[in-house]
Design an enzyme around this catalytic site. Sequence first.
Site, short mmCIF file in Angstrom:
data_model
loop_
_atom_site.label_atom_id
_atom_site.label_comp_id
_atom_site.label_asym_id
_atom_site.label_seq_id
_atom_site.Cartn_x
_atom_site.Cartn_y
_atom_site.Cartn_z
N ASP A 10 20.89 19.81 -29.35
CA ASP A 10 20.06 20.85 -29.85
C ASP A 10 20.66 22.26 -28.76
O ASP A 10 21.19 21.78 -28.10
CB ASP A 10 18.02 20.81 -29.89
N ASP A 12 19.55 25.75 -27.32
CA ASP A 12 18.31 26.62 -26.08
C ASP A 12 17.76 25.24 -25.76
O ASP A 12 17.00 24.84 -26.14
CB ASP A 12 18.16 27.43 -27.25
#
Length: 214
Positions: A10, A12
């Site tokens: 991922d 953020d």
Amino acid sequence: MRAPAAVLFDVDGVLLDTGDLFRQVWRGWALGHGLDPDLVLARTAGRRTADVLGEVAPHLDPAVERRALDALTRQRMAGVRPVAGAGALVRACQRVPWAIVTSGSRWFVGECFRSTGLPLPTVAVYDEDVRHGKPAPEGYLAATRRLGTPPDRCVVVEDAPDGVRAAKAAGCVVLAVTTTHPPARLAQADVCLPNLAAVRDLLWTAWEGKPTDD
């Protein structure tokens, strides 16, 4: 843990520290529309802008609001920095195929990676690339197909509950970092770790039997 054949990240909250940026953006946007910013913010973690807008403001034109949010984001993104340990972790993962799977847009992630010096992988799945965002597994499944690696041989590094659910639904092993959510919110992950340094050490132990500073 079995040595992974590929690693999926991922972005953020995992590789980029964007929490303050997006809290400011969504809060300002919500107040501008007379919406409760806390209720809006509660729906944003790890999720696509389009999905958040569809839930909190179905009466508004999503294309118009997306442009407004992008404009607010551009005004504030100079302060984005890598999460502590992100560079070392990405370098450690160069030995295997790796990818990013993000709810962020292509332009935003690209500009942030360029400004912070993080390398963009060959395989990247963005907001615009999927019909169903996290917690749906579509993004992670797309990345594993493009990497040519079975999901059960892939390790995913996530920080948000919806991201953990997406990666588990795809059949991946999930390492959750507890930098943005407490362990209780990430209970579906296979392992919860306090930071990226601990993720790096665990991966190196799986590959080599011990961590290394190389």
